[in-house]
Design an enzyme around this catalytic site. Structure first.
Site, mmCIF file in Angstrom:
data_model
loop_
_atom_site.group_PDB
_atom_site.id
_atom_site.type_symbol
_atom_site.label_atom_id
_atom_site.label_comp_id
_atom_site.label_asym_id
_atom_site.label_seq_id
_atom_site.Cartn_x
_atom_site.Cartn_y
_atom_site.Cartn_z
ATOM 1 N N HIS A 19 1.836 -4.484 3.094
ATOM 2 C CA HIS A 19 1.533 -4.133 4.463
ATOM 3 C C HIS A 19 0.848 -5.096 5.215
ATOM 4 O O HIS A 19 0.779 -6.453 5.038
ATOM 5 C CB HIS A 19 0.146 -3.094 4.199
ATOM 6 C CG HIS A 19 -0.985 -3.759 3.800
ATOM 7 N ND1 HIS A 19 -1.349 -4.114 2.637
ATOM 8 C CD2 HIS A 19 -2.154 -4.065 4.751
ATOM 9 C CE1 HIS A 19 -2.630 -4.665 2.724
ATOM 10 N NE2 HIS A 19 -3.154 -4.659 3.650
ATOM 11 N N ASP A 62 -2.000 -5.651 8.550
ATOM 12 C CA ASP A 62 -3.320 -4.963 8.701
ATOM 13 C C ASP A 62 -3.389 -4.332 9.762
ATOM 14 O O ASP A 62 -3.173 -4.650 10.943
ATOM 15 C CB ASP A 62 -4.322 -6.040 8.569
ATOM 16 C CG ASP A 62 -4.658 -6.650 7.161
ATOM 17 O OD1 ASP A 62 -4.244 -5.672 6.203
ATOM 18 O OD2 ASP A 62 -5.400 -7.766 7.095
ATOM 19 N N HIS A 103 1.169 -8.405 3.290
ATOM 20 C CA HIS A 103 0.208 -9.050 2.124
ATOM 21 C C HIS A 103 0.110 -8.038 0.927
ATOM 22 O O HIS A 103 0.290 -6.802 1.386
ATOM 23 C CB HIS A 103 -0.878 -9.707 2.450
ATOM 24 C CG HIS A 103 -1.752 -8.855 3.368
ATOM 25 N ND1 HIS A 103 -1.734 -8.809 4.525
ATOM 26 C CD2 HIS A 103 -2.759 -8.015 2.945
ATOM 27 C CE1 HIS A 103 -2.718 -7.978 5.193
ATOM 28 N NE2 HIS A 103 -3.359 -7.407 4.000
HETATM 29 O O1 LIG Z 1 -8.159 -8.294 -1.246
HETATM 30 C C1 LIG Z 1 -7.154 -9.014 -0.917
HETATM 31 O O2 LIG Z 1 -6.600 -9.878 -1.339
HETATM 32 C C2 LIG Z 1 -6.538 -8.594 0.375
HETATM 33 C C3 LIG Z 1 -6.740 -7.007 0.778
HETATM 34 C C4 LIG Z 1 -6.389 -6.616 2.087
HETATM 35 O O3 LIG Z 1 -5.239 -6.136 1.963
HETATM 36 C C5 LIG Z 1 -7.023 -7.196 3.180
HETATM 37 O O4 LIG Z 1 -8.280 -7.782 3.202
HETATM 38 O O5 LIG Z 1 -6.475 -6.922 4.438
HETATM 39 FE FE LIG Z 2 -4.652 -6.006 4.364
#
Ligand SMILES: O=C(O)CCC(=O)C(=O)O
Ligand SMILES: [Fe+2]
Length: 291
Positions: free
Chosen positions: A107, A109, A267
């Site tokens: 996704h 953010d 990510h």
């Molecule tokens: O905890 C993570 O490595 C990323 C989690 C996530 O998707 C975010 O912080 O936007």
């Molecule tokens: Fe994220």
């Protein structure tokens, strides 16, 4: 095809971590007030590398916030509750026994917002002895590697992005997801905040001018089409965007801070540490309306 990543910086060094994107930055202490010149170099390093990480940063929540505020206003998460002491910071916590993790699907953010976050600043407080890495994918390369014919089609499409129904998370809703947490992470009512938005599938980065294939797990369908009609092509774009040669990963250590550009990356937080605790502090910086 790769982005130019060989900028000479005067105030830091950037060490590439993968062929497609990502760099470790040395020469910067984020507990200090940064000069405009340092900030300009960090911005250049972010634009060149898309994901930058700083090791061994011993910083307080206030110092993380001060760094984040140099980039713009802080974006508050519409669903997740921030820390008591610092509502702008989301504590991402997974403990032994928690089955689900936050961000465990590809996704970018807050794609469900009319103006999604420009970037995310994630700071590792406590990481597992192994695992808990975060994968990233370069969405410029995803676009640039399409055929001319497919680029033409992609340029005409707009995506309907939904905050409450992560298509990639087996259709689990926000509420379903929240009940799987140990109680450390709490959801809140989004109230009046808009959580469904329509964006161009091909987005122009406002700073680099490069085009990116702006896809992620929040995309439910294409505008003007049904879900059934959209899925075959959407699945192609999703699979294509995460080809291994477009990706890189951050291996966290305690006190690693990673800053990623949401306008040109996706990510995925890997959920592979069932018996260990992982605690991260996350701040998102406001972005502009994709065009
Ligand atoms: O905890 C993570 O490595 C990323 C989690 C996530 O998707 C975010 O912080 O936007
Ligand atoms: Fe994220």
């Amino acid at each position: 095809m790769n982005a130019p990543r060989n900028t000479q910086y005067r105030h830091l060094e950037a060490h590439k971590i993968a062929g497609s994107m990502g760099a470790e930055i040395t020469g910067i202490d984020l507990s200090q007030d940064l000069s405009e010149e340092q900030l300009a170099d960090i911005r250049a390093a972010l634009l060149d590398n898309l994901v930058i990480c700083f090791r061994d940063q011993v910083i307080t929540p206030d110092q993380q916030l001060a760094f984040a505020r140099r980039w713009g206003d802080i974006h508050l998460h519409p669903f997740m509750k921030g820390m008591e002491s610092h509502p702008e910071i989301l504590a991402i916590i997974k403990r032994p026994g928690d089955k689900k993790n936050f961000g465990g699907a590809w996704h970018t953010d807050q794609m469900f917002s009319p103006s999604p976050a420009m970037g995310t600043i994630l700071y590792a407080k406590e990481v597992p002895s192994a695992g808990g890495d975060t994968l990233f994918a370069n969405l410029y390369l995803a676009y640039e590697s399409l055929s001319d014919g497919m680029k033409k089609i992609a340029n005409q499409l707009r995506t309907v992005c939904v905050g409450d129904n992560f298509r990639q998370a087996d259709g689990r809703t926000r509420v379903d997801r929240s009940t799987s947490q140990s109680g450390d992470m709490q959801v809140k009512d989004p109230g009046e905040v808009q959580t469904t938005s329509i964006h161009p599938l091909v987005r122009t980065h406002p700073e680099t001018g490069r085009k990116a294939l702006y896809v992620g797990g929040h995309v439910q369908r294409f505008d003007g089409m049904t879900e059934e009609e959209s899925l075959p092509l959407l699945n192609f774009f999703m699979d294509h965007a995460i080809r291994p040669e477009f990706t890189g990963r951050i291996r966290w250590q305690n006190n690693t801070l990673t800053f990623w550009d949401n306008r040109c990356t996706q990510h995925f937080a890997i959920n592979d540490y069932p018996a260990e605790t992982r605690i991260m502090h996350r701040i998102t910086v406001c972005g502009d309306k994709p065009f």
